[in-house]
Motif scaffolding. Structure first.
Motif, PDB file in Angstrom:
ATOM      1  N   VAL A  53       0.858  -1.187   0.000  1.00 39.06           N
ATOM      2  CA  VAL A  53       0.000   0.000   0.000  1.00 39.06           C
ATOM      3  C   VAL A  53       0.892   1.234   0.000  1.00 39.06           C
ATOM      4  O   VAL A  53       1.862   1.320   0.765  1.00 39.06           O
ATOM      5  CB  VAL A  53      -0.944   0.016   1.215  1.00 39.06           C
ATOM      6  N   VAL A  54       0.569   2.177  -0.864  1.00 37.02           N
ATOM      7  CA  VAL A  54       1.290   3.444  -0.947  1.00 37.02           C
ATOM      8  C   VAL A  54       0.316   4.570  -0.631  1.00 37.02           C
ATOM      9  O   VAL A  54      -0.741   4.675  -1.254  1.00 37.02           O
ATOM     10  CB  VAL A  54       1.906   3.658  -2.348  1.00 37.02           C
ATOM     11  N   LEU A  55       0.674   5.389   0.357  1.00 41.97           N
ATOM     12  CA  LEU A  55      -0.067   6.627   0.608  1.00 41.97           C
ATOM     13  C   LEU A  55       0.612   7.703  -0.218  1.00 41.97           C
ATOM     14  O   LEU A  55       1.756   8.073   0.032  1.00 41.97           O
ATOM     15  CB  LEU A  55      -0.044   6.985   2.092  1.00 41.97           C
ATOM     16  N   LEU A  56      -0.097   8.196  -1.205  1.00 43.18           N
ATOM     17  CA  LEU A  56       0.473   9.121  -2.176  1.00 43.18           C
ATOM     18  C   LEU A  56      -0.130  10.509  -1.984  1.00 43.18           C
ATOM     19  O   LEU A  56      -1.352  10.662  -1.942  1.00 43.18           O
ATOM     20  CB  LEU A  56       0.179   8.608  -3.586  1.00 43.18           C
ATOM     21  N   GLY A  57       0.720  11.496  -1.871  1.00 43.44           N
ATOM     22  CA  GLY A  57       0.278  12.878  -1.784  1.00 43.44           C
ATOM     23  C   GLY A  57       0.862  13.681  -2.935  1.00 43.44           C
ATOM     24  O   GLY A  57       2.060  13.595  -3.204  1.00 43.44           O
ATOM     25  N   ARG A  58       0.025  14.441  -3.606  1.00 45.56           N
ATOM     26  CA  ARG A  58       0.490  15.238  -4.741  1.00 45.56           C
ATOM     27  C   ARG A  58      -0.003  16.660  -4.585  1.00 45.56           C
ATOM     28  O   ARG A  58      -1.180  16.899  -4.272  1.00 45.56           O
ATOM     29  CB  ARG A  58      -0.019  14.642  -6.055  1.00 45.56           C
ATOM     30  N   ASP A  59       0.912  17.622  -4.781  1.00 41.67           N
ATOM     31  CA  ASP A  59       0.538  19.033  -4.669  1.00 41.67           C
ATOM     32  C   ASP A  59      -0.483  19.405  -5.735  1.00 41.67           C
ATOM     33  O   ASP A  59      -0.335  19.042  -6.906  1.00 41.67           O
ATOM     34  CB  ASP A  59       1.772  19.923  -4.827  1.00 41.67           C
ATOM     35  N   LYS A  60      -1.515  20.134  -5.301  1.00 42.46           N
ATOM     36  CA  LYS A  60      -2.482  20.652  -6.260  1.00 42.46           C
ATOM     37  C   LYS A  60      -1.866  21.866  -6.964  1.00 42.46           C
ATOM     38  O   LYS A  60      -1.276  22.724  -6.315  1.00 42.46           O
ATOM     39  CB  LYS A  60      -3.778  21.045  -5.553  1.00 42.46           C
ATOM     40  N   PRO A  61      -2.000  21.931  -8.287  1.00 41.74           N
ATOM     41  CA  PRO A  61      -1.380  23.039  -9.031  1.00 41.74           C
ATOM     42  C   PRO A  61      -1.860  24.395  -8.540  1.00 41.74           C
ATOM     43  O   PRO A  61      -3.042  24.600  -8.247  1.00 41.74           O
ATOM     44  CB  PRO A  61      -1.825  22.781 -10.482  1.00 41.74           C
ATOM     45  N   PHE A  62      -0.908  25.332  -8.394  1.00 45.35           N
ATOM     46  CA  PHE A  62      -1.169  26.735  -8.063  1.00 45.35           C
ATOM     47  C   PHE A  62      -1.801  26.917  -6.686  1.00 45.35           C
ATOM     48  O   PHE A  62      -2.424  27.933  -6.409  1.00 45.35           O
ATOM     49  CB  PHE A  62      -2.068  27.383  -9.126  1.00 45.35           C
ATOM     50  N   THR A  63      -1.648  25.916  -5.802  1.00 48.71           N
ATOM     51  CA  THR A  63      -2.145  26.042  -4.430  1.00 48.71           C
ATOM     52  C   THR A  63      -1.107  25.440  -3.485  1.00 48.71           C
ATOM     53  O   THR A  63      -0.138  24.816  -3.914  1.00 48.71           O
ATOM     54  CB  THR A  63      -3.483  25.303  -4.227  1.00 48.71           C
ATOM     55  N   SER A  64      -1.333  25.623  -2.195  1.00 48.10           N
ATOM     56  CA  SER A  64      -0.481  25.007  -1.178  1.00 48.10           C
ATOM     57  C   SER A  64      -1.117  23.741  -0.619  1.00 48.10           C
ATOM     58  O   SER A  64      -0.675  23.220   0.400  1.00 48.10           O
ATOM     59  CB  SER A  64      -0.225  26.002  -0.041  1.00 48.10           C
ATOM     60  N   LYS A  65      -2.150  23.229  -1.274  1.00 51.08           N
ATOM     61  CA  LYS A  65      -2.884  22.064  -0.802  1.00 51.08           C
ATOM     62  C   LYS A  65      -2.353  20.776  -1.432  1.00 51.08           C
ATOM     63  O   LYS A  65      -1.703  20.805  -2.472  1.00 51.08           O
ATOM     64  CB  LYS A  65      -4.377  22.224  -1.107  1.00 51.08           C
ATOM     65  N   THR A  66      -2.649  19.661  -0.770  1.00 47.00           N
ATOM     66  CA  THR A  66      -2.179  18.352  -1.220  1.00 47.00           C
ATOM     67  C   THR A  66      -3.352  17.389  -1.316  1.00 47.00           C
ATOM     68  O   THR A  66      -4.205  17.343  -0.422  1.00 47.00           O
ATOM     69  CB  THR A  66      -1.128  17.783  -0.251  1.00 47.00           C
ATOM     70  N   SER A  67      -3.395  16.624  -2.400  1.00 49.40           N
ATOM     71  CA  SER A  67      -4.389  15.562  -2.560  1.00 49.40           C
ATOM     72  C   SER A  67      -3.739  14.233  -2.173  1.00 49.40           C
ATOM     73  O   SER A  67      -2.617  13.934  -2.598  1.00 49.40           O
ATOM     74  CB  SER A  67      -4.874  15.494  -4.008  1.00 49.40           C
ATOM     75  N   TYR A  68      -4.452  13.427  -1.364  1.00 46.10           N
ATOM     76  CA  TYR A  68      -3.917  12.152  -0.902  1.00 46.10           C
ATOM     77  C   TYR A  68      -4.740  10.995  -1.459  1.00 46.10           C
ATOM     78  O   TYR A  68      -5.971  11.082  -1.574  1.00 46.10           O
ATOM     79  CB  TYR A  68      -3.920  12.084   0.625  1.00 46.10           C
ATOM     80  N   PHE A  69      -4.034   9.902  -1.758  1.00 45.42           N
ATOM     81  CA  PHE A  69      -4.669   8.686  -2.261  1.00 45.42           C
ATOM     82  C   PHE A  69      -3.979   7.475  -1.633  1.00 45.42           C
ATOM     83  O   PHE A  69      -2.762   7.468  -1.447  1.00 45.42           O
ATOM     84  CB  PHE A  69      -4.548   8.576  -3.791  1.00 45.42           C
ATOM     85  N   PHE A  70      -4.756   6.449  -1.311  1.00 47.93           N
ATOM     86  CA  PHE A  70      -4.209   5.142  -0.985  1.00 47.93           C
ATOM     87  C   PHE A  70      -4.192   4.314  -2.267  1.00 47.93           C
ATOM     88  O   PHE A  70      -5.224   4.183  -2.932  1.00 47.93           O
ATOM     89  CB  PHE A  70      -5.054   4.428   0.073  1.00 47.93           C
ATOM     90  N   GLN A  71      -3.049   3.753  -2.590  1.00 46.05           N
ATOM     91  CA  GLN A  71      -2.935   2.865  -3.742  1.00 46.05           C
ATOM     92  C   GLN A  71      -2.513   1.477  -3.262  1.00 46.05           C
ATOM     93  O   GLN A  71      -1.625   1.351  -2.424  1.00 46.05           O
ATOM     94  CB  GLN A  71      -1.907   3.392  -4.744  1.00 46.05           C
ATOM     95  N   ARG A  72      -3.158   0.464  -3.822  1.00 45.09           N
ATOM     96  CA  ARG A  72      -2.851  -0.919  -3.440  1.00 45.09           C
ATOM     97  C   ARG A  72      -2.290  -1.666  -4.649  1.00 45.09           C
ATOM     98  O   ARG A  72      -2.862  -1.624  -5.740  1.00 45.09           O
ATOM     99  CB  ARG A  72      -4.118  -1.619  -2.949  1.00 45.09           C
ATOM    100  N   TYR A  73      -1.143  -2.341  -4.432  1.00 45.26           N
ATOM    101  CA  TYR A  73      -0.470  -3.091  -5.487  1.00 45.26           C
ATOM    102  C   TYR A  73      -0.404  -4.561  -5.089  1.00 45.26           C
ATOM    103  O   TYR A  73      -0.225  -4.898  -3.906  1.00 45.26           O
ATOM    104  CB  TYR A  73       0.955  -2.559  -5.705  1.00 45.26           C
ATOM    105  N   ASN A  74      -0.505  -5.446  -6.089  1.00 41.66           N
ATOM    106  CA  ASN A  74      -0.408  -6.870  -5.808  1.00 41.66           C
ATOM    107  C   ASN A  74       1.058  -7.299  -5.765  1.00 41.66           C
ATOM    108  O   ASN A  74       1.971  -6.478  -5.877  1.00 41.66           O
ATOM    109  CB  ASN A  74      -1.215  -7.691  -6.818  1.00 41.66           C
ATOM    110  N   ARG A  75       1.302  -8.594  -5.662  1.00 36.77           N
ATOM    111  CA  ARG A  75       2.674  -9.078  -5.509  1.00 36.77           C
ATOM    112  C   ARG A  75       3.504  -8.876  -6.769  1.00 36.77           C
ATOM    113  O   ARG A  75       4.739  -8.933  -6.711  1.00 36.77           O
ATOM    114  CB  ARG A  75       2.663 -10.553  -5.109  1.00 36.77           C
TER     115      ARG A  75
END
Length: 519
Positions: free
Chosen positions: A59-81
């Motif tokens: 599982v990867v908790l991914l945060g990416r900066d929103k363009p032209f703001t100081s805010k961050t969008s977060y997502f949980f991503q799940r990968y198999n073996r």
């Protein structure tokens, strides 16, 4: 679940699969069976990786900066073996929070965030990849500040925290499902008390090992707590001699047939370790088993990090002191202990990273002050400024103990170029099917490792490059940052980090990568 534009890019770039080992690889070299890349840069994103041995996923908790703001969008991503993306779930983290810690229990991943606006306010997310659901909860702890450690036990979070006075360390129990929160009065110590902590839901308890010192001598206190934070049992471990017990690890509570305590001790000065100690705590109401002490000089491989000539001079010096019945030499080592690892034959393995604080010195020049006689005897002077530059690891000690705490063997992994700013585990351990052990870490774009077969000598300089593309593709790593290696399942690790890659054809690209590493 909400789509995002970089998910489409990821799906168009599936995980790269290969099972080739380059011809120049050393014996026992790992196979990098899969790789996935996300088109992300270190400057505009964050990624936190949590392997889940329970179902062989990552599982990867991914945060990416929103363009032209100081805010961050977060997502949980799940990968198999095979490191193929199977699920992505957005989590709406309020803007005031920054990531602090992450842990897992079974197939549930917990992420804890701290507020940049309101001190003591925490925000938690529990992600189930199996269900594709996220449960969130906010806690106003008021007094907690830095989160030192985080573990999950039966759906509850046990957080070791530094309090607002910066003088005390305590434990905080957080129930993400209900929002219940409580400080654990049984665990409240002055800083810089060292804590170690193990937890197991099946046993229904957590166990803390606390170090206590009066400045001259130190002892350990063991505390067993229920999964709801209630104190079950407490006891002190100390010595009658000049030795002091610095810190220790206790065997996992799921092993109900053994209760071992292993750690480091010092001679008078409670700062530096003189050697290891071990004891069996399963004596019931009978007399306690004595503590066994192992000076570093008694270990076969501890001083392997020194050149042979220096080792010989050291041992000769010790022999001269013994011949004159002088007090033993005092060592000045600091050790970071890993959790005890039970083995298939019933024994235990203890891993300890030997480190020291590293500093760099800045020289500043300037005109000297005017003296009382109206002149400066030194019109141009220098001042030195010492700046902390991370913790430098010299070598890693690995020892095997039987179920009574008797030392069976020891070995050492001499490391190179290993420095980090947080005092956390950097070298990882996995057990091979034949019982041998692998110690490994990432050094820039290389994976360095050592295969340990009890006390047998083996090379310390084995390494393979972190593969960025299938064999036959020419690609150069220009830079690697935030690289990490974590145990996964079986004898596999998962490597991760940011890379800038160059090819003979095409522009430079930046990615966040996951590599499956199988020994």
């Amino acid at each position: 679940m909400k789509p995002c534009y970089y998910l489409l890019l990821l799906l168009l770039r599936p995980a790269l699969l290969w099972a080739q080992v380059p011809a120049s690889s050393p014996p026992d070299a790992p196979i990098q069976t899969a790789r996935t890349e996300l088109p992300l840069s270190n400057s505009s994103s964050e990624a936190h990786v949590q392997p889940l041995p329970a179902d062989s996923s990552v599982v990867v908790l991914l945060g990416r900066d929103k363009p032209f703001t100081s805010k961050t969008s977060y997502f949980f991503q799940r990968y198999n073996r095979e490191l193929q993306l199977t699920q992505e779930t957005e989590v709406a983290v309020p803007d005031e929070f920054s990531f602090a810690r992450m842990c897992a229990e079974g197939t549930v991943v917990y992420a804890l965030f701290s507020s940049r606006v309101t001190p003591g306010r925490l925000w938690a997310a529990a992600y189930s990849g199996v269900l594709g659901q996220v449960h969130i909860q906010q806690f106003d702890t008021k007094l907690s500040r830095e989160i030192v450690e985080l573990k999950a036990l039966d759906g509850r979070l046990f957080a070791t925290v530094v309090l607002a006075d910066q003088s005390h360390v305590t434990a905080l129990l957080l129930e993400v499902a209900t929002g219940r929160m409580q400080y654990l009065a049984a665990v409240y110590e002055p800083a810089p008390t060292q804590f170690t902590f193990v937890a197991n839901a099946a046993a229904g308890r957590a166990e803390y090992v606390l170090s206590q010192t009066n400045g001259r001598k130190s002892r350990l206190q063991l505390k067993q707590l229920s999964d709801r934070g209630q104190l079950i049992h407490s006891e002190f471990i100390q010595t009658e001699s000049e030795r002091s017990l610095i810190t220790a690890q206790i065997s996992p509570p799921q092993d109900t047939t053994a209760r071992l305590l292993m750690g480091t001790y010092s001679l008078r000065d409670p700062t530096y370790a003189q050697g290891l100690f071990a004891t069996d705590l399963t004596q019931g109401n009978g007399p306690k088993a004595p503590l066994r002490f192992y000076d570093f000089l008694r270990l076969k491989h501890f001083f392997d990090y020194l050149k042979p000539a220096r080792q010989a001079r050291l041992r000769a010096r010790v022999e001269r002191r013994l011949a004159k019945t002088l007090p033993p030499l005092r060592w000045h080592y600091r050790l970071l202990l890993h959790e005890l690892r039970p083995q298939a034959d019933g024994s235990y393995v203890l891993v300890a990273e030997v480190y020291y604080p590293h500093y760099r010195y800045n020289n500043y020049g300037g005109f000297g002050p005017i003296g009382s006689a109206g002149y400066s005897p030194s019109p141009f002077s220098y001042s030195n400024s010492r700046v902390f530059d991370g913790y430098q690891t010299t070598h890693v000690l690995v020892c095997g103990f039987d179920r009574q705490g008797t030392l069976q063997w020891d070995n050492t992994f001499v490391v190179d170029n290993l420095r980090r700013y947080e005092l956390e585990e950097a070298v990882r351990l996995q057990t091979l099917p034949d019982g041998r052990l692998v110690l490994a870490y990432i050094d820039e774009d290389k994976l360095r490792y050592k295969v340990v077969n009890r006390a047998e000598h083996s090379p310390n300089d084995l390494q393979v490059p972190i593969q960025t593309a299938p064999v036959g593709t020419v690609e150069k790593v220009a830079d690697t940052s935030n690289a990490d290696l974590q145990p996964w399942f079986g004898s596999r690790f998962v490597a991760s980090g940011y890379q800038r890659l160059r090819t003979n054809r095409g522009p430079e690209r930046e990615v966040f990568f996951l590599n499956a590493v199988a020994f």
